[in-house]
Design a protein around this motif. Structure first.
Motif, PDB file in Angstrom:
ATOM      1  N   LEU A 170       0.867  -0.707   0.598  1.00  0.00           N
ATOM      2  CA  LEU A 170       0.100  -0.143   0.224  1.00  0.00           C
ATOM      3  C   LEU A 170       0.941   0.931   0.264  1.00  0.00           C
ATOM      4  O   LEU A 170       2.042   1.111   0.146  1.00  0.00           O
ATOM      5  CB  LEU A 170      -0.830  -0.484   1.220  1.00  0.00           C
ATOM      6  CG  LEU A 170      -0.209   0.358   2.620  1.00  0.00           C
ATOM      7  CD1 LEU A 170      -1.505   0.859   3.204  1.00  0.00           C
ATOM      8  CD2 LEU A 170       0.367  -0.209   3.306  1.00  0.00           C
ATOM      9  N   ARG A 171      -0.181   2.466  -0.315  1.00  0.00           N
ATOM     10  CA  ARG A 171       0.869   3.356   0.063  1.00  0.00           C
ATOM     11  C   ARG A 171       0.268   4.443   1.637  1.00  0.00           C
ATOM     12  O   ARG A 171       0.772   4.056   2.554  1.00  0.00           O
ATOM     13  CB  ARG A 171       0.745   4.473  -1.358  1.00  0.00           C
ATOM     14  CG  ARG A 171       1.610   3.573  -2.329  1.00  0.00           C
ATOM     15  CD  ARG A 171       1.407   4.544  -3.773  1.00  0.00           C
ATOM     16  NE  ARG A 171       1.392   5.489  -3.841  1.00  0.00           N
ATOM     17  CZ  ARG A 171       1.211   6.738  -4.985  1.00  0.00           C
ATOM     18  NH1 ARG A 171       1.106   5.973  -5.410  1.00  0.00           N
ATOM     19  NH2 ARG A 171       1.534   7.881  -4.777  1.00  0.00           N
ATOM     20  N   SER A 172      -0.711   5.151   1.579  1.00  0.00           N
ATOM     21  CA  SER A 172      -0.875   6.240   1.921  1.00  0.00           C
ATOM     22  C   SER A 172      -2.453   5.506   2.701  1.00  0.00           C
ATOM     23  O   SER A 172      -2.364   6.594   3.426  1.00  0.00           O
ATOM     24  CB  SER A 172      -1.239   8.078   1.992  1.00  0.00           C
ATOM     25  OG  SER A 172      -0.249   7.991   1.695  1.00  0.00           O
ATOM     26  N   HIS A 173      -3.142   4.888   3.024  1.00  0.00           N
ATOM     27  CA  HIS A 173      -3.886   4.126   2.972  1.00  0.00           C
ATOM     28  C   HIS A 173      -4.016   3.944   4.411  1.00  0.00           C
ATOM     29  O   HIS A 173      -3.042   2.886   4.554  1.00  0.00           O
ATOM     30  CB  HIS A 173      -4.399   2.903   1.890  1.00  0.00           C
ATOM     31  CG  HIS A 173      -6.056   1.842   2.848  1.00  0.00           C
ATOM     32  ND1 HIS A 173      -6.888   2.761   2.300  1.00  0.00           N
ATOM     33  CD2 HIS A 173      -5.914   1.063   3.563  1.00  0.00           C
ATOM     34  CE1 HIS A 173      -7.664   1.921   3.013  1.00  0.00           C
ATOM     35  NE2 HIS A 173      -7.089   0.990   3.787  1.00  0.00           N
ATOM     36  N   GLY A 186       6.519   3.707   0.677  1.00  0.00           N
ATOM     37  CA  GLY A 186       7.028   5.086   0.225  1.00  0.00           C
ATOM     38  C   GLY A 186       7.688   5.502   1.389  1.00  0.00           C
ATOM     39  O   GLY A 186       8.023   3.976   1.995  1.00  0.00           O
ATOM     40  N   ALA A 187       7.866   6.629   2.493  1.00  0.00           N
ATOM     41  CA  ALA A 187       8.750   6.649   3.514  1.00  0.00           C
ATOM     42  C   ALA A 187       7.865   6.526   4.911  1.00  0.00           C
ATOM     43  O   ALA A 187       8.232   5.426   6.049  1.00  0.00           O
ATOM     44  CB  ALA A 187       9.179   7.758   3.672  1.00  0.00           C
ATOM     45  N   GLY A 188       6.550   6.620   5.266  1.00  0.00           N
ATOM     46  CA  GLY A 188       5.760   6.872   6.699  1.00  0.00           C
ATOM     47  C   GLY A 188       4.956   6.222   6.367  1.00  0.00           C
ATOM     48  O   GLY A 188       4.242   5.572   6.033  1.00  0.00           O
ATOM     49  N   THR A 189       5.315   5.594   7.842  1.00  0.00           N
ATOM     50  CA  THR A 189       4.605   4.321   7.848  1.00  0.00           C
ATOM     51  C   THR A 189       3.360   4.550   9.310  1.00  0.00           C
ATOM     52  O   THR A 189       2.985   4.045   9.849  1.00  0.00           O
ATOM     53  CB  THR A 189       5.555   3.462   8.403  1.00  0.00           C
ATOM     54  OG1 THR A 189       6.443   3.470   9.617  1.00  0.00           O
ATOM     55  CG2 THR A 189       5.995   2.913   7.640  1.00  0.00           C
ATOM     56  N   PRO A 195      -1.550  19.259  -3.098  1.00  0.00           N
ATOM     57  CA  PRO A 195      -2.258  17.573  -3.044  1.00  0.00           C
ATOM     58  C   PRO A 195      -0.992  16.869  -2.625  1.00  0.00           C
ATOM     59  O   PRO A 195      -1.187  15.500  -3.353  1.00  0.00           O
ATOM     60  CB  PRO A 195      -3.137  17.899  -3.937  1.00  0.00           C
ATOM     61  CG  PRO A 195      -2.088  18.325  -5.303  1.00  0.00           C
ATOM     62  CD  PRO A 195      -1.589  19.822  -4.492  1.00  0.00           C
ATOM     63  N   HIS A 196      -0.688  17.123  -1.795  1.00  0.00           N
ATOM     64  CA  HIS A 196       0.055  15.145  -1.381  1.00  0.00           C
ATOM     65  C   HIS A 196       1.187  14.989  -2.295  1.00  0.00           C
ATOM     66  O   HIS A 196       0.758  13.248  -2.722  1.00  0.00           O
ATOM     67  CB  HIS A 196      -0.863  14.857  -1.171  1.00  0.00           C
ATOM     68  CG  HIS A 196      -0.258  13.117   0.208  1.00  0.00           C
ATOM     69  ND1 HIS A 196      -0.427  12.099   0.378  1.00  0.00           N
ATOM     70  CD2 HIS A 196       1.626  13.629  -0.309  1.00  0.00           C
ATOM     71  CE1 HIS A 196       0.642  11.301   1.588  1.00  0.00           C
ATOM     72  NE2 HIS A 196       1.480  12.358   0.847  1.00  0.00           N
ATOM     73  N   LEU A 197       1.728  15.965  -3.125  1.00  0.00           N
ATOM     74  CA  LEU A 197       2.272  14.980  -4.233  1.00  0.00           C
ATOM     75  C   LEU A 197       4.248  15.039  -4.371  1.00  0.00           C
ATOM     76  O   LEU A 197       4.257  14.787  -5.014  1.00  0.00           O
ATOM     77  CB  LEU A 197       2.210  16.728  -5.458  1.00  0.00           C
ATOM     78  CG  LEU A 197       1.168  16.914  -6.236  1.00  0.00           C
ATOM     79  CD1 LEU A 197       0.739  18.128  -6.543  1.00  0.00           C
ATOM     80  CD2 LEU A 197       0.103  15.194  -6.970  1.00  0.00           C
TER      81      LEU A 197
HETATM   82  O1  LIG Z   1       5.324   9.309   3.289  1.00  0.00           O
HETATM   83  C1  LIG Z   1       5.729   8.960   2.049  1.00  0.00           C
HETATM   84  O2  LIG Z   1       6.010   8.290   0.877  1.00  0.00           O
HETATM   85  C2  LIG Z   1       5.205  10.115   1.190  1.00  0.00           C
HETATM   86  O3  LIG Z   1       3.814  10.783   1.600  1.00  0.00           O
HETATM   87  C3  LIG Z   1       3.934   9.845   0.058  1.00  0.00           C
HETATM   88  O4  LIG Z   1       2.944   8.947  -0.045  1.00  0.00           O
HETATM   89  P1  LIG Z   1       2.039   8.422  -1.481  1.00  0.00           P
HETATM   90  O5  LIG Z   1       2.958   6.796  -2.107  1.00  0.00           O
HETATM   91  O6  LIG Z   1       0.305   8.757  -0.932  1.00  0.00           O
HETATM   92  O7  LIG Z   1       2.651   9.780  -2.030  1.00  0.00           O
END
Ligand SMILES: O=C(O)[C@H](O)COP(=O)(O)O
Ligand SMILES: NC(=O)c1ccc[n+]([C@@H]2O[C@H](COP(=O)([O-])OP(=O)(O)OC[C@H]3O[C@@H](n4cnc5c(N)ncnc54)[C@H](O)[C@@H]3O)[C@@H](O)[C@H]2O)c1
Length: 396
Positions: A37-40, A58-61, A270-272
């Motif tokens: 997944l990504r940001s879900h 992605g980075a943030g968990t 928008p979270h780009l």
């Molecule tokens: O933490 C992250 O990697 C970013 O916020 C990217 O989020 P995304 O994969 O939803 O674009």
């Protein structure tokens, strides 16, 4: 053996295509072995007990309840650095765009649509958008990880003075950072002297509201603050006050919400940050590769809750055991194996904080009932949260 993967969000095909004939993605009738997944957000969603791993492309968990999933025996991966360049490029563009008042200037120019004498109006009014150059200005970087470190280095090459604050900077990153990036050991020192600040720290319980009233009070008047990390790092009430009293001249955020969006001098994106084709591919490929490696061999690379472990799978079978980091765990596991007359060919045990992971390669080729029996016994050891048996299909 078929592995079932459930996906959320748009995952780049370059990653999905790595999930070959051994994998089924989003099969309606199967319990997933893993989630990609990504940001879900998985907070407040029940987790099927079949799930052994989650890979965040992605980075943030912070969208994953890592602690409670760890208790349920789930390995959580992310893809460190895979989207750092995408974020860096957008941060640097925003820095320049903000210094030159481009956001408001373009909005104003667009407002001329349908009017006459556009060229004359432009020349008459452009003085309202006089900007600054960033050369010689001071940029503060909070968080010198994969993103902060490249932002800091590249801001130097734009002739900015750069100061950075990160009390936990990693040795790998420290090697990459230019010696011209000035490190401060006190956040207030950075806040008090910078013209621009960009924040790149993960959101956690500890960093929620990290930029609070006290932090805003320490800032220079008219600061331009860039947030491509997470909205919740900034205390909204304090931000609102700082925007109103002019402490913050501009707040550029990748995380708009109903409240922030309404405020003056907020630029909402928008979270780009990570949304480039290159970055989406990098993240998807890295996440899928790590997931495959884990499901097929039990090896771990880039988990946020367990240590890296890399033991080539050459024996007929492997047992993987995720457990609390407590004394005598390996003793109890090996006693159990000895009781069943399993011969240990190789073994690795690593810990990270209060959790540990043990891989045991055995010379025995287990039948299904034998595998079920030993897994039940291993899972009955207090502190073991998951045990798996991986039969080595390549072993002759
Ligand atoms: O933490 C992250 O990697 C970013 O916020 C990217 O989020 P995304 O994969 O939803 O674009
Ligand atoms: N906008 C986007 O699309 C986008 C894309 C990628 C990452 N992000 C966000 O940016 C964050 C950082 O990404 P990254 O790849 O650089 O992560 P990273 O893990 O490589 O770096 C984070 C850094 O923050 C530091 N840190 C932690 N707590 C700190 C504190 N209290 N004070 C100062 N420094 C602290 C760590 O030591 C580490 O060096 C992610 O967690 C994510 O939330 C957003």
């Amino acid at each position: 053996m078929t592995h079932h993967i459930k996906t959320y969000n748009q995952i780049a095909n370059a990653g999905l295509s790595l999930l070959d004939e051994q994998y089924k993605v989003n099969a309606a009738d199967a319990d997933p072995d893993a989630i990609l997944l990504r940001s879900h957000s998985l907070h407040n969603e029940p987790l099927p007990s079949s799930v052994q791993a989650i890979a965040r492309a992605g980075a943030g968990t912070n969208n994953i309840p890592v602690e409670s999933f760890t208790e349920q025996g789930v390995v959580v991966f992310n893809t460190p650095g895979a989207n750092a360049n995408a974020v860096k490029e957008l941060v640097l563009s925003c820095l320049i765009a903000s210094a030159r008042n481009l956001f408001s200037a373009i909005t104003w120019t667009n407002s001329l649509k349908g009017s006459t004498n556009v060229a004359q109006q432009v020349e008459a009014n452009k003085k309202a958008f006089i900007g600054n150059e960033i050369r010689g200005k001071k940029l503060g970087v909070i968080g010198l990880g994969n993103i902060g470190s490249v932002v800091a280095n590249d801001a130097l090459s734009l002739d900015m003075d750069v100061v950075a604050y990160d009390p936990f900077v990693s040795v790998d990153v420290a090697w990459m950072i230019s010696r011209n990036v000035q490190r401060v050991h006190n956040l207030e020192e950075l806040l008090a002297t910078c013209d621009y600040i960009t924040i790149h720290v993960p959101l956690s319980e500890k960093t929620t509201g990290f930029i609070d009233e006290k932090a805003f009070k320490a800032m220079k008047k008219g600061i331009q603050f860039i947030n491509f990390a997470r909205g919740e790092l900034v205390d909204e009430q304090a931000l609102e006050a700082a925007l109103k009293d002019g402490t913050v001249g501009k707040y550029i955020t990748d995380f708009p919400n109903d409240r922030i969006f309404e405020l003056e001098n907020v630029v909402a994106i928008p979270h780009l940050g990570a949304s480039t084709l290159e970055s989406e591919e990098n993240c998807a490929v890295m996440a899928a590769t790590q997931l495959k490696n884990f499901l097929e061999t039990g090896n771990i690379r880039n988990a946020v809750n367990l240590p890296n472990i890399d033991l080539p799978l050459t024996s007929p079978g492997r047992l993987t055991i995720m457990h609390k980091n407590v004394p005598n765990m390996v003793g109890q596991i090996s006693t159990l194996l000895a009781e069943r007359a399993f011969n240990i060919a190789d073994m690795v045990n690593r810990s990270r904080g209060s959790w540990a992971y043990t891989l045991i390669d055995i010379d025995n080729k287990l039948t299904d009932p034998e595998a079920v029996d030993i897994l039940n016994r291993l899972q009955n050891i207090e502190g073991v949260v998951r045990a798996r048996h991986i039969a080595n299909g390549w072993h002759k």
